[in-house]
Design an enzyme around this catalytic site. Structure first.
Site, short mmCIF file in Angstrom:
data_model
loop_
_atom_site.label_atom_id
_atom_site.label_comp_id
_atom_site.label_asym_id
_atom_site.label_seq_id
_atom_site.Cartn_x
_atom_site.Cartn_y
_atom_site.Cartn_z
N GLY A 45 0.83 -1.20 0.00
CA GLY A 45 0.00 0.00 0.00
C GLY A 45 0.87 1.26 0.00
O GLY A 45 2.09 1.19 -0.22
N ALA A 49 -4.72 -2.48 5.94
CA ALA A 49 -5.96 -1.86 6.43
C ALA A 49 -7.04 -1.94 5.36
O ALA A 49 -6.75 -2.13 4.17
CB ALA A 49 -5.71 -0.39 6.77
N TYR A 107 -15.86 2.73 9.24
CA TYR A 107 -14.39 2.72 9.11
C TYR A 107 -13.75 3.20 10.41
O TYR A 107 -12.85 2.54 10.96
CB TYR A 107 -13.97 3.61 7.93
CG TYR A 107 -12.48 3.90 7.88
CD1 TYR A 107 -11.57 2.91 7.53
CD2 TYR A 107 -11.98 5.17 8.20
CE1 TYR A 107 -10.21 3.17 7.49
CE2 TYR A 107 -10.62 5.43 8.16
CZ TYR A 107 -9.74 4.43 7.81
OH TYR A 107 -8.39 4.69 7.78
N LYS A 140 -11.42 0.98 12.95
CA LYS A 140 -10.02 1.36 13.26
C LYS A 140 -9.85 1.53 14.77
O LYS A 140 -8.80 1.19 15.32
CB LYS A 140 -9.63 2.64 12.52
CG LYS A 140 -9.50 2.50 11.01
CD LYS A 140 -8.40 1.54 10.56
CE LYS A 140 -7.01 2.06 10.81
NZ LYS A 140 -5.97 1.13 10.33
#
Ligand SMILES: NC(=O)c1ccc[n+]([C@@H]2O[C@H](COP(=O)([O-])OP(=O)(O)OC[C@H]3O[C@@H](n4cnc5c(N)ncnc54)[C@H](OP(=O)(O)O)[C@@H]3O)[C@@H](O)[C@H]2O)c1
Length: 304
Positions: free
Chosen positions: A11, A62, A127, A131
């Site tokens: 990423g 993630a 989201y 997290k």
């Protein structure tokens, strides 16, 4: 030699870490992503971690699709919470240091002053909740550090900078929200700050102090200001028009204000953080160089 395992390394942040790691000699970096280590697979994660026995783990994996997460709760929770728990359980009882990255979206955005590490999280989106759950999973390990960051971009992967550059080339004007304020973060700066601190800890120059930290570039802006800076930095003529969030409905609610107070990481680790505008200039130069290379004509074989 310290072994540093990086998960989700294909990423934005992971790719910047790969690049920066080339300046750090004498460390054994192991870069993994979905194809080599799917951290949602508990047994494989355990086996992998047991085999390489890392001194450090940096989890960059993630689920970051903020809007999609609203209707794909299970996957968001699986990657952002369960998988983090798999790592924590795999290093339980060991001295392995665990650095996990999180987000400004754990905050509601109702504040008018920068959020520090003691501010109460109150996420408004799936989201953000996933997290936050991941932070708790990471902190169940005694030697874990959470680094919350915001508005991450890089010359790698897809992000706001690249989207605006592409759209600004195609359109005469772009509407961008101006009632959400935060701070862009160049993933290269975060990668450098992270590896420099790790090296400092390994050399006994600084202590590893577990807990939550905030890191973004310096400064504050709206998405509109950010887009305007991207367009003017790249010399494009597209007009950027400020609009309200209500004029741009999205599946997930985003914080109206999510500026992170970085005092703790700066004081504990002596960090000098670049302003977002300075880092944006650097990143755009790199993206433009990449585009020149991509566009350069390839000569038929034998004529190179
Ligand atoms: N991007 C932002 O604007 C932003 C803002 C604030 C905080 N953060 C946080 O900063 C950290 C780094 O973000 P980033 O933008 O670098 O993320 P990213 O570009 O989306 O990279 C995440 C990487 O993790 C991989 N991955 C997904 N599921 C995995 C799994 N089960 N096992 C192993 N790898 C997996 C992804 O692969 P696929 O691409 O194949 O799924 C991808 O290569 C994350 O913790 C993120 O939440 C990001």
């Amino acid at each position: 030699m310290a072994t540093i395992l990086i998960t989700g390394s294909d990423g934005q942040l992971g790719s910047e870490l790969k690049l920066v790691s080339k300046n750090y000699y004498g460390y054994d970096f192991i870069f993994t992503d979905l194809d080599t280590l799917d951290i949602t697979d508990n047994q494989k994660t355990r086996d992998f971690i047991q085999k390489v026995n890392p001194d450090w783990i940096l989890n960059c994996a993630a689920y970051n699709q903020v809007d999609k997460a609203e209707s794909d709760i299970q996957t968001a929770m699986l990657i952002n919470e369960t998988a983090v728990n798999n790592i924590s359980e795999s290093i339980k009882g060991s001295e392995c240091r665990f650095i996990h990255f999180s987000t400004d979206y754990v905050f509601s955005g109702k504040s008018f002053i920068p959020y520090n590490e003691y501010s109460e999280p109150d996420p408004e989106s799936v989201y953000g909740r996933s997290k936050l759950a991941g932070e708790k999973a990471a902190l169940s390990h005694h030697a874990a550090m959470i680094i919350r960051t915001s508005w991450l971009y890089s010359s790698f992967g897809s992000n706001f900078v690249k989207t605006i550059l592409k759209k600004a080339k195609e359109k005469e004007s772009l509407n961008v929200v101006f009632d959400q304020a935060g701070t862009p973060t160049y993933a290269a700066d975060l990668a450098e700050a992270t590896l420099a601190r790790i090296a400092g800890v390994i050399r006994n120059q600084v202590a590893f102090i577990p807990g939550i930290y905030h890191y973004s570039n310096e400064g504050v802006c709206s998405w509109y200001d950010f887009a305007e800076a991207i367009v003017s930095e790249s010399g494009l003529s597209c007009r950027v028009v400020p609009i309200l969030s209500v004029q741009y409905p999205t599946a997930a609610r985003r914080p109206a204000y999510s500026v992170l107070d970085k005092s703790k990481i700066k004081e504990n680790y002596g960090l000098n953080i670049p302003h977002w505008r300075t880092s944006l200039t650097k990143c755009i130069k790199i993206i433009e160089q990449q585009q020149k290379i991509d566009l350069s004509p390839t000569l038929p074989r034998g004529q190179e």
